[in-house]
Design a protein around this motif. Structure first.
Motif, PDB file in Angstrom:
ATOM      1  N   GLN A  74      -4.250   0.474  -1.402  1.00 46.46           N
ATOM      2  CA  GLN A  74      -4.342  -0.128  -0.074  1.00 46.46           C
ATOM      3  C   GLN A  74      -3.521  -1.420  -0.098  1.00 46.46           C
ATOM      4  O   GLN A  74      -3.233  -1.946  -1.176  1.00 46.46           O
TER       5      GLN A  74
ATOM      6  N   GLY B  25       0.826  -1.207   0.000  1.00 42.73           N
ATOM      7  CA  GLY B  25       0.000   0.000   0.000  1.00 42.73           C
ATOM      8  C   GLY B  25       0.856   1.251   0.000  1.00 42.73           C
ATOM      9  O   GLY B  25       2.001   1.255   0.479  1.00 42.73           O
TER      10      GLY B  25
ATOM     11  N   LEU C  25      -6.129   4.482   3.365  1.00 46.13           N
ATOM     12  CA  LEU C  25      -6.734   3.406   4.142  1.00 46.13           C
ATOM     13  C   LEU C  25      -8.182   3.739   4.518  1.00 46.13           C
ATOM     14  O   LEU C  25      -8.965   2.862   4.855  1.00 46.13           O
TER      15      LEU C  25
END
Ligand SMILES: O=C(O)CCC(=O)C(=O)O
Length: 313
Positions: A252, A156, A311
């Motif tokens: 992510q 991520g 996130l």
């Protein structure tokens, strides 16, 4: 509409691409690059190593001599160099060539190309997951064994501009990103903030506030603010997209049980004096280049800011 105006359905790919860059800072190709060639290349890449915990140094090995910089692919240590003669399905695909030429003119130059891997949680050693938790940029190059640094590995990465790696360089380049296998929501797809390029260069990490299911308010200090829409780039084998060096994007951590493998190119203007990118850049309200591009790292390159906006996407 006046009688001479063309409807967008009648636009050529070149016109569509420049228009999409002006409005959205990106163009997602309807046409894929050759999926058979993509799958064959993927098989060859997968055959070079196990994309599992064996990629990584032990915690003791890492702590003995932490190296945070110089850990990405570079000339002489880049897996794609081995497959140079296999890349025509991307680099010579007529729709890719037409689109890139529209933006950068004839004689454009590939600045950089590499394999990018989204590493699934099960392949990241537990000690490492604990150490990097919440970091904005989880490029794992520092933690993989030196011989594996011919690929870039991510767990991520927060919303960023690709200008981040180019202090003092004008945003005269674009990113071409190609999926080598189907990428679903679970396979660390790219999240792109459409229209975010309009505020120009901006120092990482970025000022983003979620305003709805797929919308964000993005501020770039004195250069203004914009309401931007999040687009999740899921796609099949051979899916390709290009974006502006100031377009915010991120991923992510890979939530699937296998790695995600893609190709990433940075392509810049070559000999052309003028090209579609001039028309795009004339519409930006913020700077075209930055003296400092990020403030999340210490002098050694270790993360000192722990926040991660993507996130929350
Ligand atoms: O592939 C990824 O997970 C992130 C790629 C990316 O954003 C980049 O290389 O700039």
């Amino acid at each position: 509409m006046n009688a001479t105006a063309k409807s967008s359905a009648a636009w050529s790919l070149s016109e569509q691409v420049v228009s999409d860059f002006i409005r959205q800072g990106a163009h997602l190709f309807d046409e894929v690059v050759d999926p058979t060639a993509a799958a064959e290349l993927l098989a060859e890449i997968r055959a070079t190593r196990a994309f599992d915990e064996s990629l990584f140094l032990s915690e003791a090995e890492f702590d003995a001599d932490p190296q945070y910089t110089g850990v990405n692919p570079r000339p002489g240590r880049n897996l794609l160099e081995r497959f140079e003669d296999r890349l025509g399905f991307v680099e010579r695909a007529p729709h890719i060539v037409e689109a890139v030429t529209a933006l950068l003119g004839e004689g454009y130059e590939i600045l950089n190309k590499k394999v990018v891997c989204g590493v699934p949680a099960k392949s990241v050693p537990e000690w490492l997951r604990a150490r990097i938790h919440g970091n904005p940029v989880n490029n794992l190059g520092a933690y993989v064994k030196p011989q594996n640094r011919d690929v870039t590995y991510f767990y991520g990465i927060d919303f960023h501009q690709d200008l981040i790696d180019y202090k003092e360089r004008e945003a005269d380049f674009l990113t071409l990103y190609v999926y080598l296998h189907p990428v679903t929501k679970a396979d660390a797809p790219l999240y792109l903030l459409e229209g975010s390029h309009r505020l120009g260069g901006s120092v990482f990490p970025h000022d983003l506030t979620r305003t709805g299911d797929d919308s964000w308010l993005y501020r770039n200090g004195p250069h203004g603010e914009a309401s931007v829409r999040q687009r999740i780039l899921t796609g099949g084998t051979g899916f390709a997209a290009i974006w502006h060096a100031c377009t915010l994007h991120g991923t992510q951590p890979d939530a699937a049980d296998h790695e995600r493998i893609s190709l990433r190119y940075l392509i810049a203007r070559g000999a052309a004096q003028r090209s579609g990118m001039d028309a795009v850049n004339a519409t930006l309200t913020g700077p075209l280049s930055l003296t400092d591009t990020r403030k999340d790292l210490d002098a050694q390159g270790a993360a000192v800011i722990r926040q991660n906006t993507v996130l929350k996407a």
